[in-house]
Write a protein that holds these residues in place. Structure first.
Motif, PDB file in Angstrom:
ATOM      1  N   THR A 134       0.802  -1.226   0.000  1.00 59.52           N
ATOM      2  CA  THR A 134       0.000   0.000   0.000  1.00 59.52           C
ATOM      3  C   THR A 134       0.833   1.275   0.000  1.00 59.52           C
ATOM      4  N   GLY A 135       2.099   1.198   0.426  1.00 60.45           N
ATOM      5  CA  GLY A 135       2.911   2.400   0.552  1.00 60.45           C
ATOM      6  C   GLY A 135       2.698   3.146   1.853  1.00 60.45           C
ATOM      7  N   ASP A 136       1.787   2.666   2.681  1.00 58.18           N
ATOM      8  CA  ASP A 136       1.530   3.296   3.975  1.00 58.18           C
ATOM      9  C   ASP A 136       2.427   2.672   5.053  1.00 58.18           C
ATOM     10  N   THR A 137       2.657   3.404   6.127  1.00 60.35           N
ATOM     11  CA  THR A 137       3.412   2.853   7.239  1.00 60.35           C
ATOM     12  C   THR A 137       2.561   1.832   7.995  1.00 60.35           C
ATOM     13  N   VAL A 138       3.226   0.790   8.505  1.00 63.06           N
ATOM     14  CA  VAL A 138       2.529  -0.271   9.243  1.00 63.06           C
ATOM     15  C   VAL A 138       3.287  -0.526  10.550  1.00 63.06           C
ATOM     16  N   ALA A 139       2.527  -0.782  11.605  1.00 63.03           N
ATOM     17  CA  ALA A 139       3.128  -0.948  12.929  1.00 63.03           C
ATOM     18  C   ALA A 139       3.911  -2.256  13.027  1.00 63.03           C
ATOM     19  N   LYS A 140       4.970  -2.238  13.830  1.00 58.19           N
ATOM     20  CA  LYS A 140       5.715  -3.456  14.128  1.00 58.19           C
ATOM     21  C   LYS A 140       4.905  -4.330  15.084  1.00 58.19           C
ATOM     22  N   GLY A 141       5.283  -5.590  15.188  1.00 55.88           N
ATOM     23  CA  GLY A 141       4.619  -6.510  16.102  1.00 55.88           C
ATOM     24  C   GLY A 141       4.945  -6.186  17.547  1.00 55.88           C
ATOM     25  N   PRO A 142       4.300  -6.878  18.501  1.00 57.82           N
ATOM     26  CA  PRO A 142       4.502  -6.588  19.927  1.00 57.82           C
ATOM     27  C   PRO A 142       5.940  -6.767  20.382  1.00 57.82           C
ATOM     28  N   ASN A 143       6.698  -7.623  19.702  1.00 54.45           N
ATOM     29  CA  ASN A 143       8.101  -7.838  20.045  1.00 54.45           C
ATOM     30  C   ASN A 143       9.041  -7.259  19.002  1.00 54.45           C
ATOM     31  N   GLY A 144       8.535  -6.275  18.267  1.00 64.18           N
ATOM     32  CA  GLY A 144       9.355  -5.627  17.251  1.00 64.18           C
ATOM     33  C   GLY A 144       9.406  -6.349  15.923  1.00 64.18           C
ATOM     34  N   GLU A 145       8.507  -7.317  15.699  1.00 63.61           N
ATOM     35  CA  GLU A 145       8.513  -8.055  14.441  1.00 63.61           C
ATOM     36  C   GLU A 145       8.147  -7.134  13.280  1.00 63.61           C
ATOM     37  N   ILE A 146       8.780  -7.369  12.142  1.00 61.65           N
ATOM     38  CA  ILE A 146       8.493  -6.596  10.934  1.00 61.65           C
ATOM     39  C   ILE A 146       7.388  -7.299  10.157  1.00 61.65           C
ATOM     40  N   PRO A 147       6.291  -6.606   9.834  1.00 58.82           N
ATOM     41  CA  PRO A 147       5.200  -7.244   9.079  1.00 58.82           C
ATOM     42  C   PRO A 147       5.690  -7.793   7.747  1.00 58.82           C
ATOM     43  N   SER A 148       5.182  -8.950   7.357  1.00 65.81           N
ATOM     44  CA  SER A 148       5.622  -9.574   6.115  1.00 65.81           C
ATOM     45  C   SER A 148       5.321  -8.710   4.898  1.00 65.81           C
ATOM     46  N   GLU A 149       4.269  -7.906   4.972  1.00 67.02           N
ATOM     47  CA  GLU A 149       3.923  -7.059   3.830  1.00 67.02           C
ATOM     48  C   GLU A 149       4.937  -5.948   3.590  1.00 67.02           C
ATOM     49  N   ALA A 150       5.858  -5.760   4.531  1.00 66.49           N
ATOM     50  CA  ALA A 150       6.864  -4.709   4.393  1.00 66.49           C
ATOM     51  C   ALA A 150       8.215  -5.240   3.928  1.00 66.49           C
ATOM     52  N   THR A 151       8.377  -6.568   3.820  1.00 64.00           N
ATOM     53  CA  THR A 151       9.695  -7.130   3.544  1.00 64.00           C
ATOM     54  C   THR A 151       9.817  -7.663   2.122  1.00 64.00           C
ATOM     55  N   TRP A 152      11.016  -7.458   1.559  1.00 64.27           N
ATOM     56  CA  TRP A 152      11.400  -8.081   0.302  1.00 64.27           C
ATOM     57  C   TRP A 152      12.300  -9.269   0.613  1.00 64.27           C
ATOM     58  N   ASN A 153      12.098 -10.382  -0.077  1.00 63.56           N
ATOM     59  CA  ASN A 153      13.016 -11.513   0.020  1.00 63.56           C
ATOM     60  C   ASN A 153      14.206 -11.226  -0.888  1.00 63.56           C
ATOM     61  N   LEU A 154      15.303 -10.781  -0.294  1.00 58.89           N
ATOM     62  CA  LEU A 154      16.451 -10.354  -1.088  1.00 58.89           C
ATOM     63  C   LEU A 154      17.202 -11.538  -1.679  1.00 58.89           C
ATOM     64  N   CYS A 155      17.538 -12.512  -0.842  1.00 61.72           N
ATOM     65  CA  CYS A 155      18.253 -13.692  -1.328  1.00 61.72           C
ATOM     66  C   CYS A 155      18.052 -14.835  -0.342  1.00 61.72           C
ATOM     67  N   GLU A 156      18.092 -16.049  -0.842  1.00 60.94           N
ATOM     68  CA  GLU A 156      17.960 -17.211   0.031  1.00 60.94           C
ATOM     69  C   GLU A 156      18.539 -18.435  -0.657  1.00 60.94           C
ATOM     70  N   GLN A 157      19.173 -19.274   0.123  1.00 57.95           N
ATOM     71  CA  GLN A 157      19.673 -20.544  -0.380  1.00 57.95           C
ATOM     72  C   GLN A 157      19.365 -21.624   0.645  1.00 57.95           C
ATOM     73  N   VAL A 158      18.799 -22.729   0.168  1.00 61.73           N
ATOM     74  CA  VAL A 158      18.547 -23.895   1.009  1.00 61.73           C
ATOM     75  C   VAL A 158      19.188 -25.101   0.325  1.00 61.73           C
ATOM     76  N   PHE A 159      19.945 -25.860   1.086  1.00 63.29           N
ATOM     77  CA  PHE A 159      20.562 -27.070   0.533  1.00 63.29           C
ATOM     78  C   PHE A 159      20.337 -28.196   1.518  1.00 63.29           C
ATOM     79  N   GLU A 160      19.600 -29.214   1.088  1.00 65.87           N
ATOM     80  CA  GLU A 160      19.241 -30.322   1.962  1.00 65.87           C
ATOM     81  C   GLU A 160      19.547 -31.656   1.294  1.00 65.87           C
ATOM     82  N   MET A 161      19.857 -32.645   2.127  1.00 66.39           N
ATOM     83  CA  MET A 161      20.138 -33.979   1.616  1.00 66.39           C
ATOM     84  C   MET A 161      19.506 -35.030   2.515  1.00 66.39           C
ATOM     85  N   GLN A 162      19.109 -36.130   1.907  1.00 65.48           N
ATOM     86  CA  GLN A 162      18.653 -37.300   2.637  1.00 65.48           C
ATOM     87  C   GLN A 162      19.528 -38.467   2.215  1.00 65.48           C
ATOM     88  N   SER A 163      20.156 -39.126   3.173  1.00 64.17           N
ATOM     89  CA  SER A 163      21.112 -40.171   2.829  1.00 64.17           C
ATOM     90  C   SER A 163      20.625 -41.541   3.299  1.00 64.17           C
TER      91      SER A 163
END
Length: 289
Positions: A134-163
């Motif tokens: 929306t472009g509007d400011t949104v309040a943080k959560g009770p413990n300072g959490e950042i709302p998901s609607e305000a975050t960009w997923n910049l980069c992520e890597q997951v590497f998993e194996m089952q042996s």
């Protein structure tokens, strides 16, 4: 919904730092430089911004599978904006991000486990997160959490194996000794390579299942709605960097796990970035699908 942008035309300037970032994910040996930015408010119809290198890292761990996920929150930079007219501002960033994971598969494991590393970023206006939706400011959560609607997923890597590695060589058991197959203490091949292996004997079967994920953008943009005129406002770019063990993740979600059997090491680092802000005039046109 389609959005048409008409940007105000003007000149702009920002301080640039030319730097080279060397990344060592297992042993981070980092030098930092003070962020240099345009802290003078940008006047109406002009752009503002910054360009800087201040390496930010969630330092890699050597915990051999016992690490709980680790998060580092840090401000990547900030600058001031000011306009004589109330209106919208477009903030655009280009950010360098690198991830690395190290996993090791041994023995028999029933779960797909491994490591993850990633970073999310968000903007704040005068210390309050700004919604990407929306472009509007949104309040943080009770413990300072950042709302998901305000975050960009910049980069992520997951590497998993089952042996599923079976023992191909074992010690002679008491039963085998009594049967005359071997002598106590001797090493014994589990497989008969001339018969059982050719018959796809399960005891001789070795397998490795790998799951790898890379996700994220290297740009992050937000339109800040209806910024008041006549006063200076501070725009900041912030990041949360996370890494640790993971378990049975999917393409949609990453599942952190502090007891991941395959986790050896992981790290994430943010390096160079450029952020530019400019006042814009937005026209939103809603059409049917």
């Amino acid at each position: 919904m389609k959005t048409k942008n008409r940007r105000a035309v003007g000149t702009f300037g920002f301080v640039a730092i030319a730097a080279i970032l060397t990344v060592a994910m297992v042993s981070a040996n980092l030098t930092t430089q003070q962020v240099q930015a345009d802290h003078e408010p940008a006047v109406a119809a002009k752009k503002a911004g910054m360009s800087a290198q201040q390496p930010t890292a969630a330092v890699s761990l050597l915990t051999q599978g016992s690490a709980d996920p680790v998060s580092v929150v840090q401000q990547l930079g900030h600058f001031d904006i000011k306009s004589n007219d109330k209106g919208d501002w477009l903030i655009d960033a280009t950010i360098e991000c690198a991830t690395a994971t190290e996993v090791k598969a041994t023995g028999k494991q029933s779960k797909t486990t491994g490591a993850f590393a990633g970073a999310k970023v968000w903007y704040e206006l005068d210390g309050v997160p700004v919604s990407i939706l929306t472009g509007d400011t949104v309040a943080k959560g009770p413990n300072g959490e950042i709302p998901s609607e305000a975050t960009w997923n910049l980069c992520e890597q997951v590497f998993e194996m089952q042996s599923n590695f079976n023992d191909l060589i074992t010690q002679c058991t008491e039963e085998q000794e009594l049967a005359g197959e071997c002598t106590a203490g001797d090493l014994v091949f589990v497989c008969d390579f001339e018969t059982e292996l050719d018959a796809n004997n399960d005891q001789c079967s070795q397998s490795l299942t790998v799951f790898s994920k890379n996700a994220g953008t290297h740009g992050a943009t937000v339109m800040i709605h209806d910024v008041s005129a006549g006063e200076s406002h501070t725009v900041s770019l912030n990041a949360i960097l996370s890494h640790g063990g993971s378990v049975e993740s999917t393409l949609e979600t990453t599942n952190p796990d502090g007891s991941s059997l395959n986790f050896e090491d992981a790290g994430v680092i943010i390096g160079k970035r450029i952020v530019i802000a400019e006042p814009i005039h937005m026209q939103t046109v809603t059409t049917g699908n």
